[in-house]
Scaffold this motif. Structure first.
Motif, PDB file in Angstrom:
ATOM      1  N   GLY A  85      -0.805 -27.387  18.509  1.00  0.00           N
ATOM      2  CA  GLY A  85       0.578 -27.721  18.830  1.00  0.00           C
ATOM      3  C   GLY A  85       0.760 -28.469  20.133  1.00  0.00           C
ATOM      4  O   GLY A  85       1.769 -29.151  20.336  1.00  0.00           O
ATOM      5  N   ALA A  86      -0.202 -28.371  21.043  1.00  0.00           N
ATOM      6  CA  ALA A  86      -0.069 -29.023  22.344  1.00  0.00           C
ATOM      7  C   ALA A  86      -0.517 -30.480  22.313  1.00  0.00           C
ATOM      8  O   ALA A  86      -0.349 -31.211  23.282  1.00  0.00           O
ATOM      9  N   THR A 110       2.877 -25.766  26.732  1.00  0.00           N
ATOM     10  CA  THR A 110       3.679 -24.597  26.342  1.00  0.00           C
ATOM     11  C   THR A 110       3.353 -24.135  24.933  1.00  0.00           C
ATOM     12  O   THR A 110       3.759 -23.058  24.521  1.00  0.00           O
ATOM     13  N   LYS A 111       2.609 -24.963  24.180  1.00  0.00           N
ATOM     14  CA  LYS A 111       2.243 -24.592  22.819  1.00  0.00           C
ATOM     15  C   LYS A 111       0.727 -24.424  22.716  1.00  0.00           C
ATOM     16  O   LYS A 111      -0.011 -25.027  23.486  1.00  0.00           O
TER      17      LYS A 111
END
Length: 193
Positions: A45-46, A171-172
């Motif tokens: 996800g990042a 944040t992911k």
DNA sequence: TACCCGATTTACT
DNA sequence: GTAAATCGGGTAT
């Protein structure tokens, strides 16, 4: 350099620690890679590539050995080495090098640095010190005669010589420990992994 | 066409 | 320790 092409053919999280110890050279400026981060595809996800190809991230889906340079926070350049199979997105972010050559020129482009360990200890700092910018986006690292080059270390870094930890500033997918750094090297950015 | 916000660095409290 | 600087891509109107 077939050796490099072979190494970069694997996924980013596998390639990343293998890049530690390689020399990154831009003209007369050079340094040893001491810190990197891996970014992959849909499962990460990042990653810029998490949501599929776009105009900006398309290089991550392309041929391994390409330099992917992008602007972050409107002011800092970050350099990545594309890796993995064609069509499979992946790249290794260059986070820090230990400067070895062209120190005077680096200081010229890093006037705010106060110590030698501040010259290249961060992805934006490293690009400024080596004068890497958006014009280098898409440069081929495999040809061996381009403006940006990678040179193999004489002897590879043993797995006991580096550490891994969580990636910085994301944040992911914070649980992936895909930041890799040379153990006890003072040119690694902070916080140390 | 607008709005939000980031794989950061630096200055200042 | 916290916030400002600064802008283009991505997602939503």
């Amino acid at each position: 350099m077939g050796d490099l092409a072979e190494m970069l053919a694997d996924r980013a999280s596998v390639v990343a620690p293998q890049l530690l110890g390689w020399e990154l050279r831009v003209g007369t400026r050079a340094g040893t890679i001491v810190e990197v981060e891996a970014y992959e595809g849909a499962a990460d996800g990042a990653s810029h590539a998490a949501r599929g190809p776009t105009a900006r991230n398309q290089l991550m889906f392309g041929r391994a050995g390409t330099l992917y340079v992008y602007l972050i926070y409107g002011m800092h350049w970050c350099a990545n080495i594309v890796c993995g199979a064609e069509g499979e997105p992946g790249a290794v972010l260059l986070r820090a090098i230990e400067p070895t050559d062209g120190l005077a020129e680096m200081w010229g482009d890093r006037p705010k640095a106060t110590r030698e360990t501040d010259l290249t200890s961060g992805p934006g700092k490293l690009c400024a010190a080596l004068a890497i910018s958006g014009e280098h986006n898409g440069v081929d690292l495999l040809s061996g005669d381009g403006p940006v080059r990678l040179l193999a270390p004489r002897v590879g870094l043993g797995s006991d010589r580096w550490l891994n930890g969580p990636r910085v500033g994301i944040t992911k997918a914070v649980d992936y420990r895909w930041r890799f750094a040379v153990r006890s090297n003072s040119y690694v950015s902070r916080p140390r992994p």
